[in-house]
Scaffold this motif. Structure first.
Motif, PDB file in Angstrom:
ATOM      1  N   GLY A 148      18.888   2.345  15.682  1.00  0.00           N
ATOM      2  CA  GLY A 148      20.136   3.066  15.519  1.00  0.00           C
ATOM      3  C   GLY A 148      20.525   3.213  14.054  1.00  0.00           C
ATOM      4  O   GLY A 148      19.861   2.696  13.145  1.00  0.00           O
ATOM      5  N   VAL A 149      21.632   3.917  13.825  1.00  0.00           N
ATOM      6  CA  VAL A 149      22.068   4.208  12.460  1.00  0.00           C
ATOM      7  C   VAL A 149      22.264   2.932  11.654  1.00  0.00           C
ATOM      8  O   VAL A 149      21.824   2.835  10.497  1.00  0.00           O
ATOM      9  N   ALA A 150      22.908   1.931  12.238  1.00  0.00           N
ATOM     10  CA  ALA A 150      23.182   0.701  11.497  1.00  0.00           C
ATOM     11  C   ALA A 150      21.894   0.033  11.028  1.00  0.00           C
ATOM     12  O   ALA A 150      21.790  -0.426   9.875  1.00  0.00           O
ATOM     13  N   ARG A 151      20.910  -0.015  11.898  1.00  0.00           N
ATOM     14  CA  ARG A 151      19.652  -0.671  11.530  1.00  0.00           C
ATOM     15  C   ARG A 151      18.881   0.146  10.498  1.00  0.00           C
ATOM     16  O   ARG A 151      18.238  -0.416   9.595  1.00  0.00           O
ATOM     17  N   GLY A 209      29.011   6.891   2.092  1.00  0.00           N
ATOM     18  CA  GLY A 209      30.234   6.904   1.308  1.00  0.00           C
ATOM     19  C   GLY A 209      30.225   5.742   0.319  1.00  0.00           C
ATOM     20  O   GLY A 209      29.916   5.896  -0.856  1.00  0.00           O
ATOM     21  N   ARG A 210      30.492   4.554   0.807  1.00  0.00           N
ATOM     22  CA  ARG A 210      30.424   3.378  -0.060  1.00  0.00           C
ATOM     23  C   ARG A 210      28.971   3.071  -0.422  1.00  0.00           C
ATOM     24  O   ARG A 210      28.110   3.091   0.449  1.00  0.00           O
ATOM     25  N   PRO A 211      28.688   2.778  -1.701  1.00  0.00           N
ATOM     26  CA  PRO A 211      27.326   2.382  -2.055  1.00  0.00           C
ATOM     27  C   PRO A 211      26.878   1.182  -1.218  1.00  0.00           C
ATOM     28  O   PRO A 211      27.695   0.320  -0.853  1.00  0.00           O
ATOM     29  N   ALA A 212      25.589   1.138  -0.916  1.00  0.00           N
ATOM     30  CA  ALA A 212      25.069   0.075  -0.052  1.00  0.00           C
ATOM     31  C   ALA A 212      23.783  -0.482  -0.639  1.00  0.00           C
ATOM     32  O   ALA A 212      22.845   0.272  -0.906  1.00  0.00           O
ATOM     33  N   LEU A 249      30.628  18.018   7.238  1.00  0.00           N
ATOM     34  CA  LEU A 249      30.646  16.562   7.281  1.00  0.00           C
ATOM     35  C   LEU A 249      31.813  16.146   8.174  1.00  0.00           C
ATOM     36  O   LEU A 249      32.974  16.386   7.834  1.00  0.00           O
ATOM     37  N   VAL A 250      31.508  15.546   9.298  1.00  0.00           N
ATOM     38  CA  VAL A 250      32.551  15.053  10.197  1.00  0.00           C
ATOM     39  C   VAL A 250      32.759  13.572   9.897  1.00  0.00           C
ATOM     40  O   VAL A 250      31.816  12.774  10.031  1.00  0.00           O
ATOM     41  N   PRO A 251      33.962  13.180   9.452  1.00  0.00           N
ATOM     42  CA  PRO A 251      34.184  11.771   9.134  1.00  0.00           C
ATOM     43  C   PRO A 251      33.792  10.848  10.277  1.00  0.00           C
ATOM     44  O   PRO A 251      33.993  11.166  11.449  1.00  0.00           O
ATOM     45  N   ALA A 252      33.205   9.719   9.899  1.00  0.00           N
ATOM     46  CA  ALA A 252      32.723   8.768  10.900  1.00  0.00           C
ATOM     47  C   ALA A 252      33.827   8.339  11.855  1.00  0.00           C
ATOM     48  O   ALA A 252      33.565   8.074  13.033  1.00  0.00           O
ATOM     49  N   ALA A 253      35.070   8.300  11.359  1.00  0.00           N
ATOM     50  CA  ALA A 253      36.193   7.887  12.208  1.00  0.00           C
ATOM     51  C   ALA A 253      36.407   8.846  13.370  1.00  0.00           C
ATOM     52  O   ALA A 253      36.999   8.473  14.386  1.00  0.00           O
ATOM     53  N   PHE A 254      35.932  10.098  13.243  1.00  0.00           N
ATOM     54  CA  PHE A 254      36.133  11.100  14.291  1.00  0.00           C
ATOM     55  C   PHE A 254      34.884  11.330  15.145  1.00  0.00           C
ATOM     56  O   PHE A 254      34.979  11.912  16.227  1.00  0.00           O
ATOM     57  N   PRO A 295      22.841  -5.141   9.229  1.00  0.00           N
ATOM     58  CA  PRO A 295      23.197  -4.148  10.248  1.00  0.00           C
ATOM     59  C   PRO A 295      24.651  -4.228  10.683  1.00  0.00           C
ATOM     60  O   PRO A 295      25.256  -3.211  11.030  1.00  0.00           O
ATOM     61  N   ASP A 296      25.231  -5.419  10.627  1.00  0.00           N
ATOM     62  CA  ASP A 296      26.624  -5.570  11.038  1.00  0.00           C
ATOM     63  C   ASP A 296      27.594  -5.000  10.011  1.00  0.00           C
ATOM     64  O   ASP A 296      28.761  -4.753  10.317  1.00  0.00           O
ATOM     65  N   GLN A 297      27.117  -4.757   8.790  1.00  0.00           N
ATOM     66  CA  GLN A 297      27.954  -4.187   7.729  1.00  0.00           C
ATOM     67  C   GLN A 297      27.652  -2.715   7.477  1.00  0.00           C
ATOM     68  O   GLN A 297      28.441  -2.018   6.839  1.00  0.00           O
ATOM     69  N   ALA A 298      26.512  -2.242   7.957  1.00  0.00           N
ATOM     70  CA  ALA A 298      25.978  -0.955   7.500  1.00  0.00           C
ATOM     71  C   ALA A 298      26.874   0.229   7.822  1.00  0.00           C
ATOM     72  O   ALA A 298      27.050   1.138   7.000  1.00  0.00           O
ATOM     73  N   LEU A 299      27.455   0.270   9.016  1.00  0.00           N
ATOM     74  CA  LEU A 299      28.245   1.442   9.402  1.00  0.00           C
ATOM     75  C   LEU A 299      29.501   1.590   8.548  1.00  0.00           C
ATOM     76  O   LEU A 299      30.039   2.706   8.429  1.00  0.00           O
ATOM     77  N   ALA A 300      29.960   0.521   7.942  1.00  0.00           N
ATOM     78  CA  ALA A 300      31.114   0.618   7.049  1.00  0.00           C
ATOM     79  C   ALA A 300      30.782   1.417   5.790  1.00  0.00           C
ATOM     80  O   ALA A 300      31.691   1.843   5.070  1.00  0.00           O
ATOM     81  N   HIS A 301      29.502   1.627   5.522  1.00  0.00           N
ATOM     82  CA  HIS A 301      29.076   2.392   4.358  1.00  0.00           C
ATOM     83  C   HIS A 301      28.792   3.858   4.687  1.00  0.00           C
ATOM     84  O   HIS A 301      28.460   4.635   3.790  1.00  0.00           O
ATOM     85  N   VAL A 302      28.900   4.211   5.958  1.00  0.00           N
ATOM     86  CA  VAL A 302      28.681   5.593   6.382  1.00  0.00           C
ATOM     87  C   VAL A 302      30.029   6.309   6.422  1.00  0.00           C
ATOM     88  O   VAL A 302      30.922   5.930   7.178  1.00  0.00           O
ATOM     89  N   ALA A 303      30.175   7.343   5.602  1.00  0.00           N
ATOM     90  CA  ALA A 303      31.438   8.079   5.537  1.00  0.00           C
ATOM     91  C   ALA A 303      31.537   9.141   6.616  1.00  0.00           C
ATOM     92  O   ALA A 303      32.618   9.405   7.141  1.00  0.00           O
TER      93      ALA A 303
END
Length: 331
Positions: free
Chosen positions: A266-269, A174-177, A232-237, A182-190
């Motif tokens: 994992g996804v973040a890494r 979602g958000r450009p990265a 696409l299932v939102p990451a929040a769900f 790794p501690d920030q990466a999941l915030a960029h996954v929509a």
């Protein structure tokens, strides 16, 4: 219209069409779909799922409102065709990312009369431990032209002798990265979705130039070799991406059935690693690798007429029939 498995959360996003009309972005909840082009706050007739992802932070609360609103104008899912949920600009594919899968493939690729299976397993397991400790994922590029819909046919090219399945969890940016940790990466996954990274096993390694290594262009990028979706299932769900069950059935028989807990990275890494080199853009896909249970392991590869059914916890199910490429001159 295919039946659905339960989706995580109150809604998901997809791309749909009906009566031969143009594809449109939709919000799916239960067995109903809202054409998101009719929601003025979201962007109008040119809206796509990718443009939604480009403004994900502002779009998400509006999607929440739309999902909770009146449903008189929603369309029955059964009347619609479901397409691949997004058109990515870039696809990044993680190779050798499930411990058991890598060990099984190494055993399967060992030449006849080579090392004993137990020796291969022990050596590859030690290699996996070193990789995890050194934090070096293996990532290569895929082509958007290989994508097909979640219920479309997979066409086996005439040259492909050993087509194989590889069901995978796909993270949707979602958000450009760029150069995120790794501690920030999941915030960029929509969102998350399902991908099947079909592979022509016989051309993975270049026999004419063994020193050159793998040939992922030839092995993985034929048209229809990447069924994507259904949604696409939102990451929040979606829950914890490190604790989802990945299951593939071939003609009803379970072939892959493994938790994403078996991932080495994992996804973040993975997202962080890719972002150190490449600017990830909204709609881009990061495929996270495939678990054990491929055709090479079972000694049973894909044939025309086979039906693959892939599911991941909370993300729905895709079903794809394999067909032979038509001979030259055939319709």
């Amino acid at each position: 219209m295919e039946t659905q498995s339960p989706l995580a959360g109150p809604y998901a996003l997809g791309t749909f069409s009906h009566s031969g009309g143009p594809a449109f972005p939709g919000l799916i909840s239960g067995d109903l779909v809202l054409d998101l082009r009719t929601v003025p706050a979201l962007g109008g007739p040119e809206l796509t799922t990718r443009t939604l992802l480009e403004s994900w932070d502002s779009a998400l609360p509006r999607l929440d409102e739309a999902a909770a609103g009146d449903r008189r104008d929603w369309l029955p899912l059964a009347s619609l065709r479901v397409h691949a949920p997004v058109e990515p600009r870039q696809i990044f594919q993680s190779g050798a990312n499930y411990r058991t899968h890598v060990i099984d493939l190494a055993v399967a690729h060992e030449p006849e009369g080579g090392r004993p299976a137990e020796q291969v397993r022990a050596e590859v397991a030690a290699m996996m431990d070193r990789r995890a400790a050194e934090d070096q994922p293996y990532v290569f590029l895929g082509l958007p032209s290989s994508i097909t819909g979640p219920y479309d046919d997979v066409v086996i090219p005439s040259w492909c002798a050993k087509p194989d399945w590889e069901l995978e969890l796909a993270a949707v940016i979602g958000r450009p990265a760029y150069r995120v940790g790794p501690d920030q990466a999941l915030a960029h996954v929509a969102a998350y979705t399902i991908a099947n990274d079909v592979t022509a096993r016989e051309v993975v390694f270049r026999r004419d130039m063994p020193e050159i290594g793998t040939d992922w262009l030839r092995a993985k990028n034929a048209p229809t070799f990447t069924p994507l979706g259904p949604y696409l299932v939102p990451a929040a769900f979606a829950g914890d991406p490190g604790d989802l069950q990945v299951t593939l059935r071939l003609n009803g028989q379970v072939m892959q059935d493994e938790s994403t807990k078996d991932m080495i990275f994992g996804v973040a890494r993975l997202v962080s690693y890719v972002s150190q080199t490449v600017r990830l853009l909204p709609g881009d896909l990061v495929l996270t690798g495939s678990p054990a249970g491929n055709g090479m392991h079972w000694g049973r590869l894909l044939r025309p007429g086979d039906v693959m059914e892939g599911s991941i916890t909370g993300l729905g199910v895709q079903r794809n029939r394999c067909v032979a490429e038509p001979a030259a001159g055939e319709a």
